[in-house]
Design a protein around this motif. Sequence first.
Motif: not given
Length: 281
Positions: A163-181
């Motif tokens: 899905t397009d939403r999943a593709a957008r998340f891929v670029e965002r989560v790379r910069s998230w801190p580990m506690w957020a994941m």
Amino acid sequence: MSERDEAPTTREQESAGPPPAPTTPEPGDTPSDPPAPRSRWRRQYSPEEIEAAKQQWRDMRPWDSPMARADKVLIGCMVGAFVLAMATLPLRPFLLASHPTALAAVTGSSSAVGAGAAFARIGQADLWLLILAGIVGKIKFDWLYWWAGRRWGAKGVKFFVPTDRAARFVERVRSWPMWAMFLVVVVAALPGIPSVLAYLLAGLAGLSLGAFLAASVVGAGIMTGLVAGLGYALGQSAVDVVLVIDRYALWISLSIALFIAISAGRAQSKRQKRQAAAQEG
């Protein structure tokens, strides 16, 4: 017929000359078979179309060619998990009243946890063992999707969640801190959350396996505790419902099997109609 009527015919044959001799194939010639009748539903694909289909499959699959051993193990484990889920689906009504704890450990279903907690309320099951079995049942295959996200990256996310939403998340989560994941994995255990996407993104973002399993245990523990608390509070009322389900377990299982068969048949029929329409077009 008289001789006068036959004479012109004879003269015409003589003027036409001798009949042509039958042709014989040369030594190097081979007789060609008549072309096979072309089926109405069969389409002849050009080499360009075949190569385009192969390239589309190569772009869609997340692993490289040839598959490495780790890729084969990962795909094999996922197929085994799916087969186990499908095989136990018709058996759940039978095990719900007799072995709810074992059913919770194998399937992680909330119905088994609730039923086991209701039996624990009347002294026929151990509540702590049921909660432990529910947690194990819920998280037993989560690490497979974490591994897919870690190994295949964005292509793995696209393979499982195209899905397009999943593709957008891929670029965002790379910069998230580990506690957020970590929190994302915890929340993924709640109903209505796309847990597979959360586990894939956790692996892609670089969350360690230990932290991922800890987050999965916390999330599954919260969900299992809520369901077990509800079943324990209902007590005998929930047990009565479970016993009714157990009484009609055979018919429920047959209904589930029939529903699966009808759904699979309809899906296959739709695919065949789409293929036939595409070939006619």
